[in-house]
Motif scaffolding. Sequence first.
Motif, PDB file in Angstrom:
ATOM      1  N   PHE A  57      62.332  47.519 -11.220  1.00 52.36           N
ATOM      2  CA  PHE A  57      61.503  46.206 -11.032  1.00 52.36           C
ATOM      3  C   PHE A  57      60.356  46.464 -12.096  1.00 52.36           C
ATOM      4  CE2 PHE A  57      63.605  47.094  -7.063  1.00 52.36           C
ATOM      5  CZ  PHE A  57      64.134  45.859  -6.672  1.00 52.36           C
ATOM      6  N   PHE A  58      59.798  45.268 -12.390  1.00 54.45           N
ATOM      7  CA  PHE A  58      58.901  45.065 -13.659  1.00 54.45           C
ATOM      8  C   PHE A  58      57.888  43.989 -12.861  1.00 54.45           C
ATOM      9  CE2 PHE A  58      62.857  46.428 -15.736  1.00 54.45           C
ATOM     10  CZ  PHE A  58      62.275  47.380 -16.435  1.00 54.45           C
ATOM     11  N   MET A  59      56.642  44.057 -13.693  1.00 53.18           N
ATOM     12  CA  MET A  59      55.820  42.793 -13.390  1.00 53.18           C
ATOM     13  C   MET A  59      55.131  42.289 -14.537  1.00 53.18           C
ATOM     14  SD  MET A  59      52.446  45.192 -12.151  1.00 53.18           S
ATOM     15  CE  MET A  59      51.503  44.108 -12.537  1.00 53.18           C
ATOM     16  N   THR A 117      46.962  37.073 -11.084  1.00 53.82           N
ATOM     17  CA  THR A 117      48.040  37.240 -10.067  1.00 53.82           C
ATOM     18  C   THR A 117      49.055  37.895 -10.974  1.00 53.82           C
ATOM     19  OG1 THR A 117      49.011  35.256 -10.587  1.00 53.82           O
ATOM     20  CG2 THR A 117      47.651  35.295  -8.768  1.00 53.82           C
ATOM     21  N   PHE A 118      50.323  38.200 -10.560  1.00 54.74           N
ATOM     22  CA  PHE A 118      51.387  38.849 -11.119  1.00 54.74           C
ATOM     23  C   PHE A 118      52.702  38.167 -10.751  1.00 54.74           C
ATOM     24  CE2 PHE A 118      50.046  41.686  -7.886  1.00 54.74           C
ATOM     25  CZ  PHE A 118      51.315  41.927  -7.289  1.00 54.74           C
ATOM     26  N   VAL A 119      53.705  38.299 -11.645  1.00 52.93           N
ATOM     27  CA  VAL A 119      55.247  38.097 -11.146  1.00 52.93           C
ATOM     28  C   VAL A 119      56.024  39.235 -11.221  1.00 52.93           C
ATOM     29  CG1 VAL A 119      57.168  36.639 -11.946  1.00 52.93           C
ATOM     30  CG2 VAL A 119      54.889  35.709 -12.212  1.00 52.93           C
ATOM     31  N   VAL A 120      56.920  39.263 -10.347  1.00 56.46           N
ATOM     32  CA  VAL A 120      57.716  40.590 -10.259  1.00 56.46           C
ATOM     33  C   VAL A 120      59.070  40.081 -10.718  1.00 56.46           C
ATOM     34  CG1 VAL A 120      58.817  42.245  -8.732  1.00 56.46           C
ATOM     35  CG2 VAL A 120      56.413  41.357  -8.216  1.00 56.46           C
ATOM     36  N   VAL A 143      65.771  37.683 -13.554  1.00 61.82           N
ATOM     37  CA  VAL A 143      65.120  36.660 -12.145  1.00 61.82           C
ATOM     38  C   VAL A 143      63.988  37.194 -12.040  1.00 61.82           C
ATOM     39  CG1 VAL A 143      67.351  36.259 -11.296  1.00 61.82           C
ATOM     40  CG2 VAL A 143      66.215  38.257 -10.481  1.00 61.82           C
ATOM     41  N   GLU A 144      62.727  36.172 -11.757  1.00 66.24           N
ATOM     42  CA  GLU A 144      61.614  36.464 -11.449  1.00 66.24           C
ATOM     43  C   GLU A 144      61.091  35.812 -10.032  1.00 66.24           C
ATOM     44  OE1 GLU A 144      60.049  35.778 -16.139  1.00 66.24           O
ATOM     45  OE2 GLU A 144      59.098  34.634 -14.527  1.00 66.24           O
ATOM     46  N   ILE A 159      62.280  32.601  -6.176  1.00 65.39           N
ATOM     47  CA  ILE A 159      63.004  33.261  -7.226  1.00 65.39           C
ATOM     48  C   ILE A 159      63.574  32.521  -8.282  1.00 65.39           C
ATOM     49  CG2 ILE A 159      64.944  35.099  -7.863  1.00 65.39           C
ATOM     50  CD1 ILE A 159      64.636  36.292  -5.361  1.00 65.39           C
ATOM     51  N   VAL A 160      63.265  32.559  -9.433  1.00 67.10           N
ATOM     52  CA  VAL A 160      63.642  31.571 -10.454  1.00 67.10           C
ATOM     53  C   VAL A 160      64.369  32.606 -11.426  1.00 67.10           C
ATOM     54  CG1 VAL A 160      62.636  30.188 -12.511  1.00 67.10           C
ATOM     55  CG2 VAL A 160      61.543  30.666 -10.251  1.00 67.10           C
ATOM     56  N   ARG A 161      65.601  31.817 -11.970  1.00 64.89           N
ATOM     57  CA  ARG A 161      66.347  32.183 -12.974  1.00 64.89           C
ATOM     58  C   ARG A 161      66.566  30.995 -13.985  1.00 64.89           C
ATOM     59  NH1 ARG A 161      71.305  30.945 -11.264  1.00 64.89           N
ATOM     60  NH2 ARG A 161      71.051  29.170 -12.785  1.00 64.89           N
TER      61      ARG A 161
END
Length: 145
Positions: free
Chosen positions: A27-29, A36-39, A100-101, A120-122
Amino acid sequence: MRMVDNPPPGFEPLFRTSPFLDHLGPFFMCRQADGTFVVGIRILPHHANGRGGAHGGLLMTLCDIALGYRTTSSVEPRPMLTTASITTDFAGSAKVGDWVEAHVDVHKVGGRMAFANCYIVRDGERIVHASGVFARSGDRPTEPT
């Protein structure tokens, strides 16, 4: 270059992990300008269901990780949260090789409960929506500076 080695620019390994996440990930961020952050995660062959798409359990786990970590980090002192409920709706899919995020909107962190939504966005398309409720069991000890 292997797929696992190429998250999009700005993404780095997730700041917190566990044996389960190590097994499932990586997993990444990516930290955002507003703090803030996105995973995110690259869908790899071991994430696939029998039809070659991202397994729903993986996508639900991504929601749980992003919801919990973002909600905890949204207030000070940082609360200790336990997942009480996550409702997940699937509106699309991802396949092996897709990035995906998980983007989270924190609604409220109260004295006993916390509430947030995750998308979740693709490729710019929302493929999963999750609504999370968390029980608060106190606050995390402050780390020495």
